[in-house]
Scaffold this motif. Structure first.
Motif, PDB file in Angstrom:
ATOM      1  N   GLY A   1       0.952  -1.301   0.198  1.00  0.00           N
ATOM      2  CA  GLY A   1       0.015  -0.059  -0.002  1.00  0.00           C
ATOM      3  C   GLY A   1       0.876   1.318   0.000  1.00  0.00           C
ATOM      4  N   TYR A   2       0.619   2.038  -1.032  1.00  0.00           N
ATOM      5  CA  TYR A   2       1.222   3.462  -0.982  1.00  0.00           C
ATOM      6  C   TYR A   2       0.300   4.599  -0.644  1.00  0.00           C
ATOM      7  N   PRO A   3      -0.096   4.975   0.571  1.00  0.00           N
ATOM      8  CA  PRO A   3      -1.048   5.946   0.767  1.00  0.00           C
ATOM      9  C   PRO A   3      -0.971   7.450  -0.061  1.00  0.00           C
ATOM     10  N   TRP A   4       0.446   7.786  -0.299  1.00  0.00           N
ATOM     11  CA  TRP A   4       0.461   9.053  -0.708  1.00  0.00           C
ATOM     12  C   TRP A   4       0.247   9.211  -2.265  1.00  0.00           C
ATOM     13  N   LEU A   5      -0.088   7.929  -2.836  1.00  0.00           N
ATOM     14  CA  LEU A   5      -0.197   8.013  -4.155  1.00  0.00           C
ATOM     15  C   LEU A   5      -1.720   8.573  -4.684  1.00  0.00           C
ATOM     16  N   ASP A   6      -2.432   8.447  -3.622  1.00  0.00           N
ATOM     17  CA  ASP A   6      -3.757   8.940  -3.957  1.00  0.00           C
ATOM     18  C   ASP A   6      -3.757  10.620  -4.434  1.00  0.00           C
ATOM     19  N   GLY A   7      -2.597  11.044  -4.000  1.00  0.00           N
ATOM     20  CA  GLY A   7      -2.441  12.424  -4.342  1.00  0.00           C
ATOM     21  C   GLY A   7      -1.426  12.939  -5.608  1.00  0.00           C
ATOM     22  N   VAL A   8      -1.068  11.898  -6.327  1.00  0.00           N
ATOM     23  CA  VAL A   8      -0.382  12.000  -7.478  1.00  0.00           C
ATOM     24  C   VAL A   8      -0.743  10.926  -8.367  1.00  0.00           C
ATOM     25  N   PRO A   9      -2.008  11.538  -9.211  1.00  0.00           N
ATOM     26  CA  PRO A   9      -2.744  10.740 -10.024  1.00  0.00           C
ATOM     27  C   PRO A   9      -1.769  10.081 -11.108  1.00  0.00           C
ATOM     28  N   PRO A  10      -0.827  10.592 -11.763  1.00  0.00           N
ATOM     29  CA  PRO A  10      -0.178  10.068 -12.895  1.00  0.00           C
ATOM     30  C   PRO A  10       0.706   8.942 -12.294  1.00  0.00           C
ATOM     31  N   LEU A  11       1.026   8.955 -10.974  1.00  0.00           N
ATOM     32  CA  LEU A  11       1.960   7.706 -10.472  1.00  0.00           C
ATOM     33  C   LEU A  11       1.164   6.775  -9.863  1.00  0.00           C
TER      34      LEU A  11
ATOM     35  N   THR B   1       9.059   9.943 -15.004  1.00  0.00           N
ATOM     36  CA  THR B   1       8.074   9.785 -16.215  1.00  0.00           C
ATOM     37  C   THR B   1       7.256  11.041 -16.067  1.00  0.00           C
ATOM     38  N   LEU B   2       7.476  11.789 -15.118  1.00  0.00           N
ATOM     39  CA  LEU B   2       6.403  13.015 -15.127  1.00  0.00           C
ATOM     40  C   LEU B   2       7.290  14.063 -15.922  1.00  0.00           C
ATOM     41  N   GLY B   3       8.545  13.888 -16.173  1.00  0.00           N
ATOM     42  CA  GLY B   3       9.400  14.893 -17.136  1.00  0.00           C
ATOM     43  C   GLY B   3       9.981  14.346 -18.304  1.00  0.00           C
ATOM     44  N   GLY B   4       9.460  13.145 -18.731  1.00  0.00           N
ATOM     45  CA  GLY B   4       9.682  12.704 -20.176  1.00  0.00           C
ATOM     46  C   GLY B   4      10.360  11.300 -19.949  1.00  0.00           C
ATOM     47  N   GLY B   5      10.612  10.607 -18.873  1.00  0.00           N
ATOM     48  CA  GLY B   5      11.008   9.238 -18.748  1.00  0.00           C
ATOM     49  C   GLY B   5      12.340   8.982 -18.533  1.00  0.00           C
ATOM     50  N   LEU B   6      12.765   7.578 -18.434  1.00  0.00           N
ATOM     51  CA  LEU B   6      13.879   7.133 -18.221  1.00  0.00           C
ATOM     52  C   LEU B   6      15.092   7.496 -19.302  1.00  0.00           C
TER      53      LEU B   6
END
Length: 280
Positions: free
Chosen positions: A16-26, A240-245
């Motif tokens: 579980g990653y509770p913080w991800l609820d606030g970062v939809p792209p991830l 990935t928010l800025g272009g990817g690996l």
């Protein structure tokens, strides 16, 4: 070839990653297999998994999950930076348990999204000091205004190797050079702190950044710390928010095209192997 010191695997079927609820792209799965396929194509030969701020009761489960990935044939994962809670009374026992696990190379407690006073408590600072005499590093993920708090922690344990994540988390999009620039020069005076060249593509404008946008921030970091105290990280999948690996690796190669072969070798792999005692 590159040693990536900052891979995140997100597996919501296991953890579980509770913080991800606030970062939809991830807020989805980002698998090791997807990372490894692209990483091999761009010259990454080994990686350290960085904790992903899972639910507190799953911290050790995350380390076990990463261990399973590391045991796969030809896995790129050769170590883990595990989560921890230095503000907890149970930290000493947790530290003792991790000493028995050779996969764990160090720890991180995410601080840039936490109240400043978290790292200022007597318990937190006392537990950071417990890392003295161990093999473990400690990653610092702090905002520029929090860098003095980070300096206070590094001064508590001068024999512990600290790693400053993401070039000190500068606000590149907002072009906020201060207090970042001054604080970076100050924290770099501590010989037990190294800087991670990572994360910057996520702090720039995702629609308009270029290599030249990133250059002053990256170059200031390297100039402050020197070539013996910098390591490279992908920060996948946040990159990935800025272009990817592949984009970040390509930008890195352009940023350091003017460096010597010896300097690039230190940044890309040599310093990481030395700091964490990596065998391959």
């Amino acid at each position: 070839m590159i040693v990536d010191t900052h891979l995140h695997v997100i597996d919501q079927t296991a953890l579980g990653y509770p913080w991800l609820d606030g970062v939809p792209p991830l807020n989805r799965n980002f698998s090791y297999d997807d990372y490894a396929r692209e990483a091999r194509r761009v010259g990454i030969e080994a990686t350290l998994h960085m904790e992903v701020d899972v639910a507190e009761d799953q911290i050790e489960a995350e380390t076990a999950h990463v261990g399973d990935l590391a045991e796969q044939p030809d896995s790129l994962i050769i170590g883990a930076i595990a989560a921890c809670r230095p503000e907890s009374e149970g930290f000493a026992a947790y530290l003792e348990r991790q000493q028995a696990n050779p996969l764990v190379k160090g720890f991180r407690r995410v601080l840039h999204v936490m109240p400043d006073e978290l790292s200022e408590s007597e318990l937190f600072r006392g537990n950071i000091a417990r890392l003295s005499g161990t093999r473990f590093t400690f990653d610092l993920c702090v905002l520029p205004r929090q860098l003095p708090k980070a300096m206070a922690l590094t001064d508590l344990a001068p024999d512990v190797q600290f790693i400053l994540d993401h070039c000190g988390v500068p606000d590149i999009k907002g072009d906020a050079t201060e207090p970042w620039r001054t604080h970076m020069a100050e924290i770099a005076k501590r010989p037990n702190v190294a800087a991670k060249i990572s994360g910057v593509v996520a702090y720039a404008d995702p629609e308009s950044w270029t290599v030249e946008t990133l250059r002053p921030w990256v170059e200031h970091t390297v100039n402050c710390f020197g070539w013996d105290r910098v390591v490279w990280g992908s920060d996948w999948p946040v990159c990935t928010l800025g272009g990817g690996l592949s984009t970040w690796v390509g930008a890195t190669q352009v940023l350091f095209a003017g460096a010597s072969e010896t300097e690039r070798a230190k940044l890309y792999s040599g310093n990481a192997r030395r700091i964490w005692g990596l065998g391959r």
